[in-house]
Design a protein around this motif. Structure first.
Motif, PDB file in Angstrom:
ATOM      1  N   GLY A 176       0.885  -0.574  -0.240  1.00  0.00           N
ATOM      2  CA  GLY A 176      -0.416   0.244  -0.119  1.00  0.00           C
ATOM      3  C   GLY A 176       0.768   0.976  -0.360  1.00  0.00           C
ATOM      4  O   GLY A 176       1.927   0.846  -0.237  1.00  0.00           O
ATOM      5  N   MET A 177       0.866   2.677   0.293  1.00  0.00           N
ATOM      6  CA  MET A 177       1.192   3.581   0.049  1.00  0.00           C
ATOM      7  C   MET A 177       2.577   3.783   1.096  1.00  0.00           C
ATOM      8  O   MET A 177       3.325   4.148   0.459  1.00  0.00           O
ATOM      9  CB  MET A 177      -0.019   4.797   0.341  1.00  0.00           C
ATOM     10  CG  MET A 177       0.917   6.481   0.297  1.00  0.00           C
ATOM     11  SD  MET A 177       1.848   6.123  -1.217  1.00  0.00           S
ATOM     12  CE  MET A 177       0.375   7.791  -2.222  1.00  0.00           C
ATOM     13  N   GLU A 178       2.067   3.257   2.568  1.00  0.00           N
ATOM     14  CA  GLU A 178       3.079   3.128   2.992  1.00  0.00           C
ATOM     15  C   GLU A 178       3.966   2.595   2.615  1.00  0.00           C
ATOM     16  O   GLU A 178       5.261   2.749   2.657  1.00  0.00           O
ATOM     17  CB  GLU A 178       3.103   2.584   4.837  1.00  0.00           C
ATOM     18  CG  GLU A 178       3.601   2.953   5.412  1.00  0.00           C
ATOM     19  CD  GLU A 178       3.251   2.651   6.782  1.00  0.00           C
ATOM     20  OE1 GLU A 178       4.206   2.274   8.053  1.00  0.00           O
ATOM     21  OE2 GLU A 178       2.244   2.635   7.004  1.00  0.00           O
ATOM     22  N   SER A 179       3.972   1.735   1.833  1.00  0.00           N
ATOM     23  CA  SER A 179       4.936   0.506   2.006  1.00  0.00           C
ATOM     24  C   SER A 179       5.705   0.978   0.395  1.00  0.00           C
ATOM     25  O   SER A 179       6.688   0.636   0.208  1.00  0.00           O
ATOM     26  CB  SER A 179       4.468  -0.617   1.229  1.00  0.00           C
ATOM     27  OG  SER A 179       4.977  -1.967   0.674  1.00  0.00           O
ATOM     28  N   CYS A 180       4.436   1.630  -0.083  1.00  0.00           N
ATOM     29  CA  CYS A 180       5.668   2.057  -1.590  1.00  0.00           C
ATOM     30  C   CYS A 180       6.820   2.991  -0.641  1.00  0.00           C
ATOM     31  O   CYS A 180       7.365   3.539  -1.409  1.00  0.00           O
ATOM     32  CB  CYS A 180       4.027   2.905  -2.429  1.00  0.00           C
ATOM     33  SG  CYS A 180       3.360   1.903  -3.487  1.00  0.00           S
ATOM     34  N   LEU A 181       6.281   4.397  -0.340  1.00  0.00           N
ATOM     35  CA  LEU A 181       7.420   4.487   0.067  1.00  0.00           C
ATOM     36  C   LEU A 181       8.118   4.435   0.824  1.00  0.00           C
ATOM     37  O   LEU A 181       9.700   4.456   0.330  1.00  0.00           O
ATOM     38  CB  LEU A 181       6.342   5.366   1.353  1.00  0.00           C
ATOM     39  CG  LEU A 181       5.673   6.843   0.880  1.00  0.00           C
ATOM     40  CD1 LEU A 181       4.699   7.413   2.074  1.00  0.00           C
ATOM     41  CD2 LEU A 181       5.787   8.332  -0.070  1.00  0.00           C
ATOM     42  N   THR A 182       8.530   3.427   1.866  1.00  0.00           N
ATOM     43  CA  THR A 182       9.370   2.610   1.991  1.00  0.00           C
ATOM     44  C   THR A 182       9.985   2.129   0.871  1.00  0.00           C
ATOM     45  O   THR A 182      11.429   1.376   0.361  1.00  0.00           O
ATOM     46  CB  THR A 182       9.063   1.154   3.293  1.00  0.00           C
ATOM     47  OG1 THR A 182       8.334   1.998   4.567  1.00  0.00           O
ATOM     48  CG2 THR A 182      10.461   0.980   4.036  1.00  0.00           C
ATOM     49  N   ASN A 183       9.615   1.439   0.197  1.00  0.00           N
ATOM     50  CA  ASN A 183      10.435   1.323  -1.352  1.00  0.00           C
ATOM     51  C   ASN A 183      10.678   1.966  -2.034  1.00  0.00           C
ATOM     52  O   ASN A 183      12.384   1.535  -2.207  1.00  0.00           O
ATOM     53  CB  ASN A 183       9.458  -0.222  -2.153  1.00  0.00           C
ATOM     54  CG  ASN A 183       9.462  -1.165  -1.262  1.00  0.00           C
ATOM     55  OD1 ASN A 183       9.997  -1.819  -0.969  1.00  0.00           O
ATOM     56  ND2 ASN A 183       7.961  -2.000  -1.991  1.00  0.00           N
ATOM     57  N   ARG A 184      10.708   2.811  -1.798  1.00  0.00           N
ATOM     58  CA  ARG A 184      11.180   3.956  -2.907  1.00  0.00           C
ATOM     59  C   ARG A 184      12.323   4.706  -1.690  1.00  0.00           C
ATOM     60  O   ARG A 184      13.606   4.993  -2.609  1.00  0.00           O
ATOM     61  CB  ARG A 184       9.825   5.371  -2.684  1.00  0.00           C
ATOM     62  CG  ARG A 184      10.997   6.224  -3.505  1.00  0.00           C
ATOM     63  CD  ARG A 184      10.399   7.211  -3.958  1.00  0.00           C
ATOM     64  NE  ARG A 184      10.015   9.187  -5.053  1.00  0.00           N
ATOM     65  CZ  ARG A 184      11.085   9.484  -4.939  1.00  0.00           C
ATOM     66  NH1 ARG A 184      10.807   9.916  -3.677  1.00  0.00           N
ATOM     67  NH2 ARG A 184      11.494  10.204  -5.174  1.00  0.00           N
ATOM     68  N   GLU A 185      12.076   4.420  -0.431  1.00  0.00           N
ATOM     69  CA  GLU A 185      13.123   5.592  -0.128  1.00  0.00           C
ATOM     70  C   GLU A 185      14.491   3.716   0.045  1.00  0.00           C
ATOM     71  O   GLU A 185      15.621   3.921   0.331  1.00  0.00           O
ATOM     72  CB  GLU A 185      12.701   4.952   1.885  1.00  0.00           C
ATOM     73  CG  GLU A 185      12.079   6.385   2.161  1.00  0.00           C
ATOM     74  CD  GLU A 185      11.947   6.288   3.414  1.00  0.00           C
ATOM     75  OE1 GLU A 185      12.513   5.077   4.835  1.00  0.00           O
ATOM     76  OE2 GLU A 185      10.939   6.827   4.250  1.00  0.00           O
ATOM     77  N   LEU A 186      14.285   2.795  -0.139  1.00  0.00           N
ATOM     78  CA  LEU A 186      14.783   1.145  -0.771  1.00  0.00           C
ATOM     79  C   LEU A 186      16.212   1.284  -1.728  1.00  0.00           C
ATOM     80  O   LEU A 186      17.207   1.133  -2.273  1.00  0.00           O
ATOM     81  CB  LEU A 186      15.155   0.278  -0.563  1.00  0.00           C
ATOM     82  CG  LEU A 186      14.179  -0.239   0.963  1.00  0.00           C
ATOM     83  CD1 LEU A 186      13.206  -1.506   1.206  1.00  0.00           C
ATOM     84  CD2 LEU A 186      15.636  -0.509   1.860  1.00  0.00           C
TER      85      LEU A 186
END
Length: 263
Positions: free
Chosen positions: A37-47
């Motif tokens: 979801g959105m929170e997950s998307c943000l974490t993956n972008r940071e990675l």
């Protein structure tokens, strides 16, 4: 080698960093980190920003949970569009239909309204067509046929059915459309997956772990990590009676070509 489907954001923070560094250090060229979801998307972008070139993010909303309302879906799709405007590398995913959630409800005698999930999925498929991005799909058994209808309607060229399970006729349709599947470590012990891995065209096959999902057989009690794709490739080569190096070369080329990696 490539782990073409892993949920890096679902690992604990310290463990996540260790797993990524260990994978890179052991020769894993790339990982596709899919989103819940959105929170997950943000974490993956940071990675992605931290491990440039090694992690390919897939942005979306996992179907085995409550679907997004119209406003939340619009917000997420617009955020993904912004990533496209920035010319970032990414796929759409993990998206699809809630086979297991629906089956659980129906087994308990409850009704299940699939319409909201179909609306959400169609929105992501439209987005993949608009942005010309690969799409990563959670679509198994009869759900795969419904998803194939939508993919064909929007002329999607790059579709990756992760951990695919389905009939021979569905697999044949998937092959005819030029789509890909990926195989997990359960190929070492699950008859259904072993049969599929032995016959599915090698030029449409990739490997994955779906970590941190745990596996059985020789992996019982072990933490799922990207390096397990080596075991998957080795087992595929044994099932097909092919040289392991040849299988590794084929699935690695498939991963590079499908996701446009330049490792």
């Amino acid at each position: 080698m490539f782990d073409t489907h892993i949920h890096l954001d679902l690992y604990e923070l310290e463990e996540r960093n260790r797993i990524v560094e260990a994978a890179i250090g052991s020769g894993i060229e790339g990982m596709v980190s899919v989103s819940m979801g959105m929170e997950s998307c943000l974490t993956n972008r940071e990675l992605v920003l931290r491990h440039n070139g090694r992690i390919m993010p897939a942005y979306g909303h996992h179907p085995e949970q409550s679907p997004l309302d119209e406003e939340a879906l619009l917000v997420l799709c617009n955020w993904i569009r912004e990533r496209g405007e920035e010319q970032e590398s990414f796929a759409i995913g993990e998206v699809g239909l809630p086979y297991y959630l629906r089956s659980e409800a129906e087994n308990k005698g409850h009704s299940f309204d699939l319409s909201f999930y179909l609306r959400q999925l169609e929105g992501f498929i439209q987005l993949a067509a608009e942005l010309h991005r690969p799409i990563v799909l959670h679509a198994v058994y009869e759900d795969a046929e419904t998803v194939l209808d939508l993919l064909e309607r929007y002329s999607i060229r790059k579709a990756h059915f992760h951990w695919f399970k389905g009939s021979a006729s569905t697999a044949a349709r998937l092959i005819s459309d030029g789509y890909y599947i990926s195989v997990t470590p359960d190929v070492l012990y699950e008859p259904e997956i072993r049969e599929l891995a032995a016959v599915f065209p090698l030029n449409r096959l990739m490997v994955e772990t779906d970590g941190p999902w745990p596996f059985e057989g020789p992996f019982t009690g072990k933490q799922t990590e990207p390096g397990m794709v080596r075991d998957v490739i080795r087992e595929i080569s044994l099932l097909r009676g092919l040289d392991e190096e040849k299988v590794a070369e084929a699935v690695n080329d498939n991963s590079r070509n499908f996701y446009g990696w330049n490792c």
